[in-house]
Design an enzyme around this catalytic site. Structure first.
Site, PDB file in Angstrom:
ATOM      1  N   TYR A 298       5.488  29.933 -33.903  1.00 24.91           N
ATOM      2  CA  TYR A 298       4.453  29.724 -32.901  1.00 24.91           C
ATOM      3  C   TYR A 298       3.171  29.108 -33.469  1.00 24.91           C
ATOM      4  CZ  TYR A 298       7.138  33.257 -30.255  1.00 24.91           C
ATOM      5  OH  TYR A 298       8.120  33.953 -29.604  1.00 24.91           O
TER       6      TYR A 298
ATOM      7  N   GLU B 213       3.320  45.853 -17.987  1.00 29.63           N
ATOM      8  CA  GLU B 213       4.335  45.948 -19.042  1.00 29.63           C
ATOM      9  C   GLU B 213       3.799  45.383 -20.359  1.00 29.63           C
ATOM     10  OE1 GLU B 213       7.424  43.682 -17.314  1.00 29.63           O
ATOM     11  OE2 GLU B 213       7.926  45.176 -15.792  1.00 29.63           O
TER      12      GLU B 213
ATOM     13  N   CYS C   6      14.291  29.774 -48.574  1.00 28.45           N
ATOM     14  CA  CYS C   6      14.596  28.387 -48.896  1.00 28.45           C
ATOM     15  C   CYS C   6      14.488  27.525 -47.640  1.00 28.45           C
ATOM     16  CB  CYS C   6      15.988  28.281 -49.508  1.00 28.45           C
ATOM     17  SG  CYS C   6      16.335  26.633 -50.156  1.00 28.45           S
TER      18      CYS C   6
ATOM     19  N   TYR D  19       6.385  41.689 -32.489  1.00 31.42           N
ATOM     20  CA  TYR D  19       7.258  40.558 -32.794  1.00 31.42           C
ATOM     21  C   TYR D  19       7.255  40.234 -34.284  1.00 31.42           C
ATOM     22  CZ  TYR D  19       6.765  40.411 -27.812  1.00 31.42           C
ATOM     23  OH  TYR D  19       6.740  40.786 -26.485  1.00 31.42           O
TER      24      TYR D  19
ATOM     25  N   GLY E 117       0.358  40.162 -20.678  1.00 29.30           N
ATOM     26  CA  GLY E 117      -0.189  38.900 -21.147  1.00 29.30           C
ATOM     27  C   GLY E 117      -1.593  39.024 -21.679  1.00 29.30           C
TER      28      GLY E 117
END
Length: 424
Positions: A311, A268, A342, A370, A227
């Protein structure tokens, strides 16, 4: 990516030359930046027995996985297919944490048969593991600590209403199932989301796990997930990893002393390791001047980089063909940078850039995490090629897709070829 001699370079290689060599659109990753982030994490937690598990969902290319393995990093997977890719890259099954979310018991059975470290995130799964394997399969338990911190709610996973993990309020039920089946518990895990700015969220999570650890005397690791916040634009507040390492290490060392022996401390990281390494290079197709807006339309879209639309994520954009030179007065204009899909397909709104002309190459920064891993073939578009710059040389690590890739797997029903066309 640095501006040198009026050209943007990665490890001394002109980015425009990379674009010419491999074509556009193109994902380019800087191996040095990944290695730098690994080193920062290790040095920040030098006082504990640290194990880094790369969250492969961020960027799952096998060559990236091989780079992680070369650097002594292990792997976290959320699907058996990710784990299989890790094994193709050379990871031993025991080096791969498997953290599923609501998957079928058949996939769990496959993960166990492969020898992965299973991380259990629901009471039904815990019950099934006990009934199926009894004392035979050591597990870790993913706890939802009911901590609501971090960034966008779509990537916040530790709050009370999140689907992830077993609620800390169900502590007694967890223990009852473990004791009923004598399930060996090797680790405790939390991952409360992304974009934490300081050590506070990790320390809150640590308090939860350290207290819970008293229920399980045979632990070998505590896993804090990740995080860490990265900078997407100048002035962004980021996680001070060195300060985080100092505070969390001190708390962990004190815990180990009270627990009676030293455990491993696992993290992680995904985005933290690869985000800043990545650049999505695109070509400007047209510059469209409307009465209220000027649009820069590029040969990419949300099918290649969905984060801005999904996001509201900010990605810095550089005009590689007409760079802004530090110390020089570069004329800028305000643009909406949009894609060719489109749909409403916007990368940036009211973005000031050095003048953009058709044919200019733009780079979306911080695109390593991502980006490609969430790319699709929407609108029957090809996904980009991928390139890794390693020790000053760019290497192709994924070929550009072709039309044959788009239709592979589809079945052409011949029955339609035999029927007459119906009249309207």
């Amino acid at each position: 990516m640095q501006l040198n001699n009026r050209t943007y370079q990665i490890q001394g290689v002109d980015v425009l030359e990379i674009a010419d060599q491999f074509g556009l659109p193109l994902y380019v990753y800087d191996a040095d930046k990944i290695i730098e982030k690994i080193g920062l994490l290790r040095s920040s937690f030098a006082g504990v027995n640290l194990k880094i598990k790369y969250a492969a969902k961020a960027l799952t290319n096998i060559s990236i996985l091989k780079l992680m393995r070369q650097q002594g990093v292990e792997m976290d997977s959320v699907s058996v297919n990710e784990a299989r890719m890790g094994m193709m890259a050379g990871f031993e099954p025991g080096q791969i944490m498997f953290t599923p979310s609501g998957v079928s018991f058949e996939e769990i059975r496959e993960a166990v048969s492969l020898g992965l470290q299973l991380n259990v995130d629901s009471l039904p799964l815990l019950e099934w593991v006990g009934q199926t394997y009894g004392t035979q399969v050591p597990i870790s338990i993913r706890i939802n600590p009911h901590i609501s911190e971090g960034g966008n709610i779509k990537i916040s996973t530790g709050h009370a209403d999140s689907k992830f993990g077993i609620s800390i309020l169900q502590r007694d039920q967890i223990r009852a199932v473990v004791e009923q089946y004598q399930i060996p518990v090797a680790g405790l895990h939390i991952h409360t989301g992304s974009d934490f700015k300081n050590a506070g969220a990790f320390l809150k999570g640590a308090e939860v796990l350290f207290d819970l650890a008293s229920d399980y005397p045979n632990l070998s690791f505590i896993d804090f997930g990740s995080g860490f916040k990265v900078a997407y634009k100048e002035g962004d507040h980021i996680t001070d990893v060195e300060e985080l390492g100092h505070q969390v290490s001190a708390a962990f060392q004190n815990f180990c002393k009270n627990y009676g022996r030293d455990l491993e401390l696992w993290f992680e990281p995904g985005k933290f390791l690869v985000s800043e390494s990545g650049h999505l290079l695109v070509k400007t197709n047209i510059v469209k001047e409307n009465p209220t807006r000027t649009f820069v339309a590029v040969d990419s879209g949300l099918n290649h980089l969905i984060r801005p639309m999904m996001y509201d994520a900010y990605h810095d954009i550089k005009n590689i063909s007409n760079p802004s030179i530090p110390g020089e007065d570069t004329a800028e204009k305000t643009y909406n940078v949009v894609g060719y899909i489109c749909e409403t397909d916007t990368f940036a709104t009211d973005r000031a850039l050095p003048e953009v002309k058709p044919g200019d190459v733009l780079s979306f920064e911080n695109a390593g995490a991502y980006g490609f891993s969430m790319a699709s073939n929407y609108n029957a578009r090809f996904r980009p090629a991928e390139v890794l710059v390693y020790e000053g040389t760019p290497y192709l690590i994924r070929q550009r897709e072709t039309f044959e890739d788009l239709v592979r797997g589809q079945v052409d029903l011949s029955i339609f070829n035999q029927q007459e066309i119906l009249n309207a």
